[in-house]
Design an enzyme around this catalytic site. Structure first.
Site, PDB file in Angstrom:
ATOM      1  N   ASP A 141       7.453 -18.510   3.514  1.00 33.22           N
ATOM      2  CA  ASP A 141       6.139 -18.717   2.522  1.00 33.22           C
ATOM      3  C   ASP A 141       6.720 -17.817   1.356  1.00 33.22           C
ATOM      4  O   ASP A 141       6.149 -17.981   0.084  1.00 33.22           O
ATOM      5  CB  ASP A 141       4.892 -18.106   2.981  1.00 33.22           C
ATOM      6  CG  ASP A 141       4.989 -16.048   3.752  1.00 33.22           C
ATOM      7  OD1 ASP A 141       6.026 -16.091   3.912  1.00 33.22           O
ATOM      8  OD2 ASP A 141       3.974 -16.196   3.682  1.00 33.22           O
ATOM      9  N   SER A 148       6.047 -11.067  -5.441  1.00 30.22           N
ATOM     10  CA  SER A 148       7.353 -10.660  -4.336  1.00 30.22           C
ATOM     11  C   SER A 148       7.848 -12.136  -3.422  1.00 30.22           C
ATOM     12  O   SER A 148       7.548 -11.643  -2.456  1.00 30.22           O
ATOM     13  CB  SER A 148       6.256 -10.103  -3.481  1.00 30.22           C
ATOM     14  OG  SER A 148       4.639 -10.532  -3.136  1.00 30.22           O
ATOM     15  N   ASP A 166      11.765 -16.507   3.651  1.00 31.10           N
ATOM     16  CA  ASP A 166      11.736 -14.824   4.982  1.00 31.10           C
ATOM     17  C   ASP A 166      11.490 -15.716   6.035  1.00 31.10           C
ATOM     18  O   ASP A 166      11.645 -16.911   6.126  1.00 31.10           O
ATOM     19  CB  ASP A 166      10.459 -14.554   3.912  1.00 31.10           C
ATOM     20  CG  ASP A 166       9.035 -15.367   3.661  1.00 31.10           C
ATOM     21  OD1 ASP A 166       8.780 -16.500   4.233  1.00 31.10           O
ATOM     22  OD2 ASP A 166       8.536 -14.224   4.466  1.00 31.10           O
ATOM     23  N   ASP A 183       8.923 -16.019   7.294  1.00 29.65           N
ATOM     24  CA  ASP A 183       7.652 -16.982   7.669  1.00 29.65           C
ATOM     25  C   ASP A 183       8.070 -17.992   7.666  1.00 29.65           C
ATOM     26  O   ASP A 183       6.391 -19.116   6.801  1.00 29.65           O
ATOM     27  CB  ASP A 183       6.545 -16.997   8.586  1.00 29.65           C
ATOM     28  CG  ASP A 183       5.833 -15.774   6.906  1.00 29.65           C
ATOM     29  OD1 ASP A 183       6.811 -15.312   6.160  1.00 29.65           O
ATOM     30  OD2 ASP A 183       4.662 -15.745   6.554  1.00 29.65           O
ATOM     31  N   LYS A 217      -2.229 -12.978  12.220  1.00 26.00           N
ATOM     32  CA  LYS A 217      -3.402 -13.106  10.858  1.00 26.00           C
ATOM     33  C   LYS A 217      -3.939 -14.454  11.322  1.00 26.00           C
ATOM     34  O   LYS A 217      -3.641 -16.089  12.166  1.00 26.00           O
ATOM     35  CB  LYS A 217      -2.477 -13.789  10.194  1.00 26.00           C
ATOM     36  CG  LYS A 217      -2.878 -13.387   8.752  1.00 26.00           C
ATOM     37  CD  LYS A 217      -1.677 -14.027   7.402  1.00 26.00           C
ATOM     38  CE  LYS A 217      -1.069 -15.647   7.082  1.00 26.00           C
ATOM     39  NZ  LYS A 217      -0.876 -15.219   5.958  1.00 26.00           N
ATOM     40  N   GLU A 276       3.607 -14.637  -6.518  1.00 28.15           N
ATOM     41  CA  GLU A 276       2.971 -13.145  -7.013  1.00 28.15           C
ATOM     42  C   GLU A 276       5.150 -12.811  -7.583  1.00 28.15           C
ATOM     43  O   GLU A 276       5.458 -13.478  -7.308  1.00 28.15           O
ATOM     44  CB  GLU A 276       2.672 -12.712  -5.125  1.00 28.15           C
ATOM     45  CG  GLU A 276       1.941 -13.120  -5.016  1.00 28.15           C
ATOM     46  CD  GLU A 276       1.032 -12.464  -3.651  1.00 28.15           C
ATOM     47  OE1 GLU A 276       0.486 -11.034  -3.715  1.00 28.15           O
ATOM     48  OE2 GLU A 276       1.440 -13.034  -2.853  1.00 28.15           O
TER      49      GLU A 276
HETATM   50  C1  VG1 Z   1       3.796  -7.437   0.527  1.00 28.27           C
HETATM   51  C2  VG1 Z   1       3.467  -8.147  -1.469  1.00 28.27           C
HETATM   52  C3  VG1 Z   1       2.714  -9.324  -1.408  1.00 28.27           C
HETATM   53  C4  VG1 Z   1       2.473 -10.136  -0.306  1.00 28.27           C
HETATM   54  C5  VG1 Z   1       2.164  -9.328   0.920  1.00 28.27           C
HETATM   55  C6  VG1 Z   1       2.302 -11.245   2.440  1.00 28.27           C
HETATM   56  O1  VG1 Z   1       2.766  -7.074   0.432  1.00 28.27           O
HETATM   57  O2  VG1 Z   1       3.488  -7.537  -1.920  1.00 28.27           O
HETATM   58  O3  VG1 Z   1       2.243  -9.507  -2.450  1.00 28.27           O
HETATM   59  O4  VG1 Z   1       1.518 -11.016   0.033  1.00 28.27           O
HETATM   60  O5  VG1 Z   1       3.300  -8.902   1.177  1.00 28.27           O
HETATM   61  O6  VG1 Z   1       3.898 -11.399   2.433  1.00 28.27           O
HETATM   62  P1  VG1 Z   1       2.246  -5.823   0.397  1.00 28.27           P
HETATM   63  O7  VG1 Z   1       0.746  -4.711   0.692  1.00 28.27           O
HETATM   64  O8  VG1 Z   1       3.395  -4.392   1.322  1.00 28.27           O
HETATM   65  O9  VG1 Z   1       3.049  -5.081  -1.133  1.00 28.27           O
HETATM   66  V1  VG1 Z   1       4.543 -12.110   3.333  1.00 28.27           V
HETATM   67  O10 VG1 Z   1       5.496 -13.014   3.180  1.00 28.27           O
HETATM   68  O11 VG1 Z   1       5.090 -10.353   4.138  1.00 28.27           O
HETATM   69  O12 VG1 Z   1       3.208 -12.761   4.332  1.00 28.27           O
HETATM   70 CO    CO Z   2       6.115 -13.506   4.401  1.00 28.96          CO
END
Ligand code: VG1
Ligand code: CO
Length: 541
Positions: A282, A366, A278, A280, A126, A364
């Site tokens: 965040d 998530s 998690d 990484d 990224k 979020e």
């Molecule tokens: C998921 C989450 C989203 C988050 C993204 C990256 O995306 O739903 O809220 O920003 O992961 O998080 P998606 O498109 O699979 O719903 V991380 O910690 O994976 O960088």
């Molecule tokens: Co992450």
């Protein structure tokens, strides 16, 4: 050391998703695959000659190899300096912190976040811009466009850099600084929170905590901050050694995958507080004794209590949440008389609001929470924020959340993921919903009257950019809501995410089980989207 220009052919599948390019490791190991994408990044940027790049990753399998390639390509493309974490380790929020602190041009993060790692697991890359945040869509679109036509890349012919020793070396004219992975980030945390108070609180004998790093990147950060700086007992941080395959687990801080921690916090003689992060670093999950805090509620509680914390004593400019996140933070914003912004899924959409000073806290559903201190979500920051609040209020996590619900009402909330769905079928399901939104609006389903139904479109209030097709929303007159969208972070097939929410004002009803409280809406969601027909799933996952 000479610069080599290598001929290559484009790969058609290098479109960044919600958070960078994520693929299975063997895909990244194909000759030229990573190199093409890195060159596509550099080719889409302007003005980086002689500037600084930050590079680091979550330590997963292929991290070190990828970093060596990136260092040699950064040099061959004219970066003046690269800051790289020791051992190749930097958490995502630490990269953001370092980009900002040293005014770097940008950074490259190697991670597939919560996805499993190892030779058959996932890898990801990224690009973050000079504000420390994930590249906005116009940049990722440019990278993808470039990746489709790329025919050569530049790489230095040199031996590998020693990533394990903190030292300054050179690759041709590029200065390479291997830096401590933790120091700058830990200093930033100390500037935001009352470390002395937190230390007294967690060493006072009346409070016990458990932090689970799930064998991912936060281990060294958590040990340095909680065990060494804040004097929590040794062993407070469990699964604290970053492993290339995360010990075979999913480094995903939720009730399913953080099972060691869940066992402790829901077991006998459980500690007062538990948290996990998690791959990484965040994301965060917050647990009290026998109590789970939903990420949406967590953002709302942090916002409501922010002035108890030194870094936020002056109050909040605004709050921002992703669209599928529950509306609990909106209620806090309304009471505080500040704006609450609703953005598409993905942290990149918060960047402009943070840069413009319109939002202070973001979140979020998530398991992502963060603030204007960096431009990424930040797992350990959220843990420290909670600890600071607990140290001031001296109540249990559960009592704080119950009191919050009594004041604001409870937004009962959950997300269901239907994984491994055939991509064509998932796309058809979404297309059908998209076609139906016009007729769904105005209908009634049992006691639920539809207030609005649409495919969420976002116009950035700062730069006016428009992001369409960000998820189907069905809002009901009583404030309940169902949202459907497809994941943009997976590497195999499709994942359908269904987000469900119901508002409950009556405190006597706040102790309800989430799945029971949402049962009607779950049934409705399945019927409206014909989930069974398209995914084969019988009942929620
Ligand atoms: C998921 C989450 C989203 C988050 C993204 C990256 O995306 O739903 O809220 O920003 O992961 O998080 P998606 O498109 O699979 O719903 V991380 O910690 O994976 O960088
Ligand atoms: Co992450």
């Amino acid at each position: 050391m000479t610069v080599q220009t290598v001929s290559t052919r484009p790969f058609a599948d290098q479109k960044p998703g919600t958070s960078g390019l994520r693929k299975q490791v063997p895909t990244f190991q194909q000759p030229h695959y990573l190199q093409n994408f890195v060159q596509a990044i550099f080719d889409s940027l302007e003005g980086y000659q002689g500037q600084t790049l930050v590079v680091g990753g979550d330590g997963r399998y292929y991290n070190r190899e990828a970093i060596q390639i990136i260092l040699k390509m950064a040099s061959a493309n004219g970066f003046g300096r690269v800051l790289v974490g020791q051992g190749g380790i930097l958490s995502t929020p630490a990269v953001s912190c370092i980009i900002r602190k040293y005014q770097a041009f940008g950074g490259i993060i190697l991670s597939a976040s919560h996805n499993p790692g190892g030779p058959e697991g996932d890898f990801g890359i990224k690009y973050n811009t000079g504000n420390g945040g994930p590249a906005p869509e116009n940049v990722t679109d440019a990278i993808f466009a470039r990746s489709k036509v790329i025919d050569q890349y530049r790489i230095l012919d040199a031996s590998d850099v020693d990533l394990d020793r903190i030292a300054t070396t050179h690759l041709s004219n590029t200065r390479i600084d291997v830096v401590d992975s933790v120091t700058d980030y830990a200093a930033l945390m100390e500037s935001l929170f009352d470390f002395d108070l937190i230390q007294q609180f967690i060493t006072g004998g009346n409070f016990r905590l458990c932090i689970d790093s799930l064998h991912a990147v936060t281990g060294p950060y958590a040990k340095a901050i909680f065990e060494r700086r804040l004097n929590a007992p040794a062993g407070t941080v469990q699964n604290g050694e970053p492993l290339e395959d995360f010990g075979g687990g999913h480094p995903d801080p939720n009730l399913v995958y953080a099972k060691d921690l869940v066992k402790v916090l829901f077991g006998e003689n459980a500690p007062d507080f538990g948290a996990a992060s998690d791959g990484d670093g965040d994301r965060n999950m917050i647990l009290g004794r026998h109590f789970f805090v939903t990420p949406s509620d967590s953002l709302a509680v942090l916002a409501a209590n922010a002035t108890l914390v030194p870094g936020y004593r002056e109050g909040l400019a605004g709050i921002a949440r992703s669209m599928p996140t529950s509306q609990a933070p909106d209620r806090v914003a309304a009471k505080l008389g500040i704006d609450c912004y609703e953005t598409p899924t993905g942290w990149k959409f918060f960047g402009n609001l943070l840069d413009a000073g319109k939002a202070t806290l973001c979140g979020e559903e998530s398991f992502g929470t963060g603030s204007n201190h960096v431009r990424e979500k930040d797992g350990l920051w959220a843990v420290l924020f909670w600890l600071n609040i607990l140290a001031v209020r001296k109540q249990s996590v559960e009592a704080i959340v119950q009191e919050h619900w009594a004041t604001y009402g409870r937004n009962i909330y959950c997300r269901h993921d239907y994984e491994g769905v055939d991509s064509d079928r998932a796309n058809t399901l979404m297309a059908n919903l998209r076609n139906a939104v016009g007729t769904i609006a105005g209908q009634s389903f049992g006691s639920y009257q539809v207030d609005y139904a649409d495919d969420f479109s976002y116009t950035d209030p700062i730069d006016g950019s428009v992001s369409q097709k960000q998820g189907i929303r069905i809002g009901f007159k009583d404030g309940s809501r169902i949202v459907f969208r497809l994941s943009g972070t997976g590497t195999q097939g499709a994942t359908l995410r269904v987000y469900l929410e119901r508002y409950e004002a009556d405190p006597a009803q706040h102790d309800q089980d989430t799945q029971v409280a949402l049962a009607d809406l779950i049934g409705l969601a399945e019927a409206i989207a014909q989930i069974k027909e398209f995914t084969g799933a019988i009942g929620p996952p």
